[in-house]
Design an enzyme around this catalytic site. Structure first.
Site, mmCIF file in Angstrom:
data_model
loop_
_atom_site.group_PDB
_atom_site.id
_atom_site.type_symbol
_atom_site.label_atom_id
_atom_site.label_comp_id
_atom_site.label_asym_id
_atom_site.label_seq_id
_atom_site.Cartn_x
_atom_site.Cartn_y
_atom_site.Cartn_z
ATOM 1 N N HIS A 100 0.757 -1.276 -0.043
ATOM 2 C CA HIS A 100 0.189 -0.008 0.090
ATOM 3 C C HIS A 100 0.824 1.192 0.114
ATOM 4 O O HIS A 100 2.015 1.118 0.846
ATOM 5 C CB HIS A 100 -0.983 -0.088 1.430
ATOM 6 C CG HIS A 100 -1.670 1.311 1.642
ATOM 7 N ND1 HIS A 100 -2.489 2.035 0.323
ATOM 8 C CD2 HIS A 100 -1.858 1.925 2.491
ATOM 9 C CE1 HIS A 100 -2.944 2.946 0.787
ATOM 10 N NE2 HIS A 100 -2.649 3.190 2.140
ATOM 11 N N HIS A 102 0.726 5.703 -0.985
ATOM 12 C CA HIS A 102 -0.139 7.027 -1.087
ATOM 13 C C HIS A 102 0.719 7.796 -2.275
ATOM 14 O O HIS A 102 0.824 8.937 -2.331
ATOM 15 C CB HIS A 102 -0.422 7.845 -0.090
ATOM 16 C CG HIS A 102 -0.918 7.299 1.050
ATOM 17 N ND1 HIS A 102 -1.064 7.963 2.239
ATOM 18 C CD2 HIS A 102 -1.901 6.237 1.420
ATOM 19 C CE1 HIS A 102 -1.845 7.055 3.184
ATOM 20 N NE2 HIS A 102 -2.297 6.074 2.182
ATOM 21 N N ASP A 125 1.499 -4.920 -20.863
ATOM 22 C CA ASP A 125 2.255 -5.720 -20.169
ATOM 23 C C ASP A 125 2.012 -6.273 -18.641
ATOM 24 O O ASP A 125 1.609 -7.249 -18.353
ATOM 25 C CB ASP A 125 3.643 -5.302 -20.139
ATOM 26 C CG ASP A 125 4.401 -5.313 -21.681
ATOM 27 O OD1 ASP A 125 3.726 -5.787 -22.675
ATOM 28 O OD2 ASP A 125 5.545 -4.897 -21.769
ATOM 29 N N HIS A 165 -7.801 7.851 -1.499
ATOM 30 C CA HIS A 165 -7.032 7.250 -0.682
ATOM 31 C C HIS A 165 -5.527 6.969 -1.491
ATOM 32 O O HIS A 165 -4.568 7.755 -1.012
ATOM 33 C CB HIS A 165 -7.668 5.947 0.086
ATOM 34 C CG HIS A 165 -6.816 5.408 0.968
ATOM 35 N ND1 HIS A 165 -7.354 4.491 1.774
ATOM 36 C CD2 HIS A 165 -5.562 5.718 1.297
ATOM 37 C CE1 HIS A 165 -6.063 3.863 2.573
ATOM 38 N NE2 HIS A 165 -5.151 4.806 2.349
ATOM 39 N N TYR A 219 8.070 -13.631 -22.244
ATOM 40 C CA TYR A 219 9.238 -12.545 -21.936
ATOM 41 C C TYR A 219 10.155 -12.839 -20.662
ATOM 42 O O TYR A 219 9.597 -13.582 -19.841
ATOM 43 C CB TYR A 219 8.727 -10.938 -21.697
ATOM 44 C CG TYR A 219 9.669 -10.013 -21.740
ATOM 45 C CD1 TYR A 219 10.458 -9.579 -22.715
ATOM 46 C CD2 TYR A 219 10.096 -9.748 -20.235
ATOM 47 C CE1 TYR A 219 11.407 -8.610 -22.622
ATOM 48 C CE2 TYR A 219 11.394 -8.747 -20.213
ATOM 49 C CZ TYR A 219 11.624 -8.234 -21.272
ATOM 50 O OH TYR A 219 12.846 -7.232 -21.389
HETATM 51 ZN ZN LIG Z 1 -3.188 4.586 3.122
#
Ligand SMILES: [Zn+2]
Length: 231
Positions: A100, A102, A125, A165, A219
């Site tokens: 995660h 930002h 791709d 977010h 690939y």
């Molecule tokens: Zn966050």
């Protein structure tokens, strides 16, 4: 049990090391962002501690949680996104890592609630189509995880822009999820710049399919695309 504790020790080190790639790639500010990995063969995951500075992260500071997000072993509280990471592992047995961030450009797309259209061969791709937008969800329980799983079920993309977010990515392991997070920011920036001066040209769906198939099946030096660095 010995095998499991060896795996946990290995993954604590792996996840601690991978976290250095987030600031190195300009994907995070301050303590934002997190990486987790599933412990193979156990209903456990290793995740970043909450609110610890990136340079201070160590294998020992990583938090071992069950797949409900509860702490099993660790001196710190886990990331506030632990419940959502756990939800993804419970509902996607194929996923071994979750990231995660930002990151700036991708999160700007999420603030508009706008999917990133597939207008680059690099996107075909890596993502096999657009990078979709997931629902708005409050932080702290499993709502984000549910949004991730439901949104990605309809896409080949390993990345989702959670509305207002930021970015969540999945991978067969944590390194693959980190790669997807780096590529997400890269294409978010390029498509943003392209659109600033005009309308990007879509890639036909059959060409997206061909590019994605080649990248994921042909690939590189290995059967998987991980590690491929040019196209
Ligand atoms: Zn966050």
């Amino acid at each position: 049990m010995t095998n499991c504790s060896d795996a946990i020790t290995r993954i604590r080190k792996e996840i601690s090391d991978l976290h250095a790639l987030l600031p190195a790639n300009g994907l995070v500010a301050w303590t934002a962002g997190n990486i987790s990995a599933r412990v193979p063969g156990a209903d456990l995951m290793v995740i970043k501690p909450s609110g610890v500075d990136y340079p201070a992260l160590t294998p020992e500071s990583m938090v071992l949680c069950d797949l409900d997000g509860n702490v099993v072993d660790g001196e710190y509280q886990p990331s506030s996104d632990a419940g959502s990471h756990a939800y993804v592992y419970r509902h996607r047995p194929d996923v071994g890592g979750v990231v995660h961030t930002h990151s700036t450009y991708a999160t700007a797309w999420s603030a508009r609630g706008e999917a990133i259209p597939c207008v680059l061969t690099a996107m075909a791709d890596e993502f096999g189509g657009e990078i979709p937008v997931g629902p708005f969800a409050l932080i702290g329980d499993e709502a984000i995880g549910k949004g991730i799983v439901e949104t990605l079920a309809g896409h080949r993309s390993p990345a989702v822009l959670m509305r207002n977010h930021g970015v969540f990515t999945i991978g067969k392991d944590a390194r693959a999820a980190v790669k997807a997070a780096v590529m997400t920011e890269d294409v978010a920036r390029t498509v943003h710049l392209a659109r600033a001066s005009g309308e990007p040209i879509p890639i036909p769906a059959n060409d997206i399919d061909a590019l994605h198939h080649r990248y994921t099946h042909v690939y590189g030096q290995q059967p998987t695309a991980d590690g491929a660095d040019e196209r």
